[in-house]
Design a protein around this motif. Structure first.
Motif, mmCIF file in Angstrom:
data_model
loop_
_atom_site.group_PDB
_atom_site.id
_atom_site.type_symbol
_atom_site.label_atom_id
_atom_site.label_comp_id
_atom_site.label_asym_id
_atom_site.label_seq_id
_atom_site.Cartn_x
_atom_site.Cartn_y
_atom_site.Cartn_z
ATOM 1 N N THR A 151 0.832 -1.190 -0.119
ATOM 2 C CA THR A 151 -0.031 0.039 -0.074
ATOM 3 C C THR A 151 0.978 0.967 0.068
ATOM 4 N N HIS A 152 0.673 2.154 -0.856
ATOM 5 C CA HIS A 152 1.576 3.220 -0.957
ATOM 6 C C HIS A 152 0.822 4.468 -0.454
ATOM 7 N N TYR A 153 1.573 5.288 0.065
ATOM 8 C CA TYR A 153 1.062 6.246 0.871
ATOM 9 C C TYR A 153 1.942 7.447 0.349
ATOM 10 N N ALA A 154 1.707 8.931 0.846
ATOM 11 C CA ALA A 154 2.404 9.985 0.189
ATOM 12 C C ALA A 154 3.984 9.667 0.464
ATOM 13 N N HIS A 155 4.777 9.489 1.274
ATOM 14 C CA HIS A 155 5.947 9.446 1.481
ATOM 15 C C HIS A 155 6.667 8.135 1.852
ATOM 16 N N GLN A 156 5.756 7.148 1.892
ATOM 17 C CA GLN A 156 6.240 5.796 2.442
ATOM 18 C C GLN A 156 5.150 4.794 1.928
#
Ligand code: ADP
Ligand code: ZN
Ligand code: MG
Length: 478
Positions: free
Chosen positions: A137-142
């Motif tokens: 799962t990709h978030y804004a900075h991680q």
């Protein structure tokens, strides 16, 4: 139309098993991330994979249900790649000797926009078994990785480039899902990622034999997304070709909000997976007898079931189509049909009452308060004229919330239909006495007024009088 689409699908289906493909971790969706893991599915050095027999058995079932040849000798290979969704840095998959090959799926029934599709057969190139990687799962900075999914048994079902339209691809996916569900292989819940689809599509001028260059659209997570992505690609590739451009072989993604595909990577960036046989796993062999034993255990498929429902119970094609649209509905009908006297009326009640109410309540038929046995009993109460259809709806509404059996409700509420003429007669006489004006009009030739009197009698009897008898008695007394 100047161009024709050529479409082949690669579909991933998670197999429903107790444990994962090569370890004893539970194969389960929805747990707290990274709680269903062990040294094997975390890829620790020195661990050994042990193949899951149930997953292999179900893969062979899937192959037999799609008319594949089953390999007598098959093996697992390592597909090497470096990415955080696989802790081992390789995926155990199958390369040149998959379990199943050369199969077929027959398209028929209703297409995307509800019209009946012509019969057409889509070839299955192969079905191989592999392990699912972790879910990223990709978030804004991680990014997060959930290894609960890592090692879940996964089939890849590759079709021949036999489809020619988005509608055909949609129908193929629908049939494939039905087969997986009826075969007890997978629930194919797309929201849980149990079925995922990659679309390969190229265009060629109508009449040309050679295929054009294809683009691959990755990870479509609903049938309608696949349908939309195909229509979008048809438009994009036609535009390119019309303007003297070329379609490049590339992998594209699907942006559902924008309703368009986008470039992910071109062919130059293609992987070399360095496949080689997994030295930790023995080849898998099957004898003729073993395969025949699995074949003997195959369930009936929806297409065959539809025909049987029509032949055996006298249902219409339409009813059979709805009743087989989901395995649980079909099971419900067949259970209820064992005791229901009138199967057609039973089918009507399931289709028009039960499914509608379940839809409103967002419930699956398998968890309905109205058990198949109780619905059969309700239908039998109508058939035996204990209650009429109108009262039955009242009883049904009660059953739907209370789980009670219909006879109990009928007794409790005193709803038994009155089919005894001496009991109905007083109501008839009262209705005639109460409405002298209507009696005169009736005698002057307005025979339609009989319905008015029926209504009056039903009111007086609180809906319990047998309507047939009411009409007979009215005609006699008027
Ligand atoms: P790749 O080498 O890119 O993996 P494959 O030959 O393995 O391609 O086929 C992958 C999928 O693409 C299959 O479902 C196949 O039917 C489909 N396919 C192959 N060639 C074409 C084409 N020219 N147009 C559309 N689909 C195609
Ligand atoms: Zn594990
Ligand atoms: Mg390929």
């Amino acid at each position: 139309m100047k161009y024709e689409a050529v479409i082949g699908l690669e579909v991933h289906v998670q197999i429903r098993t107790k444990s994962k493909m090569f370890c004893s971790c539970p194969n389960q969706y929805g747990a707290e991330p990274n709680t269903l893991i062990c040294p094997v599915c975390m890829g620790y050095p020195g661990t050994l994979p042990v193949p899951n027999k149930e997953a292999i058995y179900k893969t062979v079932r899937a192959g037999l249900l799609t008319e594949c040849e089953i390999a007598r000798f098959s093996k697992f290979d390592r597909k090497s790649y470096f990415y955080p969704d696989l802790a081992k840095n390789y995926q155990i998959s199958q390369y040149d000797l998959p379990f199943c090959s050369n199969g077929a799926i027959h398209l028929s029934g209703k297409g995307f926009s509800g019209e009946m599709l012509p019969e057409k057969t889509i070839g299955i190139t192969r079905i191989h078994l592999e392990e699912d990687p972790a879910k990223l799962t990709h978030y804004a900075h991680q990014s997060g990785a959930d290894y609960n999914r890592s090692g879940v048994p996964l089939m890849e079902i590759v079709s021949e480039p036999d489809m020619r339209s988005a509608d055909e691809a949609y129908a193929y996916l629908t049939r494939l899902k039905e087969i997986m569900q009826y075969g007890d292989i997978s629930d194919c819940d797309m929201e849980k990622g149990q079925m995922r689809c990659d679309v390969n599509i190229s265009l060629r001028p109508v009449g040309q034999k050679e295929f054009g260059t294809k683009a691959e659209i990755k990870n479509l997570n609903s049938f309608s997304a696949a349908h939309k992505a195909i229509e979008y690609e048809f438009w994009r590739q036609s535009n390119l070709l019309d303007n003297g451009g070329k379609v490049h072989q590339e992998t594209r993604g699907w942006n559902d909000e924008a309703g368009e595909t986008y470039l992910m990577r071109s062919k130059e960036q293609a992987h070399d997976y360095r496949y080689f046989p997994d030295p930790d796993l023995m080849p898998v062999t099957f004898t003729e007898e073993e395969i025949e034993a699995i074949r003997a255990d195959l369930p009936e498929l929806p297409a065959a079931m539809r025909e049987r429902l029509v032949a055996e119970y006298g249902l219409t094609e339409y009813d059979a189509q709805i009743l087989t649209s989901e395995r649980n509905i079909a099971k419900y009908f067949e259970t209820a049909a064992k005791t229901a006297i009138n199967k057609k009326i039973l089918a009507n009640w399931i289709i028009s009452e039960l499914l509608r109410e379940l839809g409103n309540a967002k419930q699956d038929i398998s968890e309905s308060n109205v058990s198949p046995e109780n619905l059969a009993e309700l239908v039998n109460l109508i058939e035996k004229k204990t209650i009429n259809g109108k009262i039955a709806k009242e009883v049904f509404a009660d059953m739907f919330v209370t789980c009670k059996n219909p006879e109990a409700i009928v007794k409790e509420k005193g709803l038994v239909q009155v089919a005894d003429s001496s009991a109905i007669l007083p109501f008839v006489e009262q209705a005639i006495a109460n409405n002298p004006a209507q009696v005169e009009q009736y005698h002057n030739g307005n025979e339609k007024l009989i319905q008015y009197f029926v209504g009056q009698v039903m009111k007086l009897s609180k809906g319990k009088a047998n309507p047939q008898m009411v009409i007979e008695l009215l005609k006699e007394k008027l």
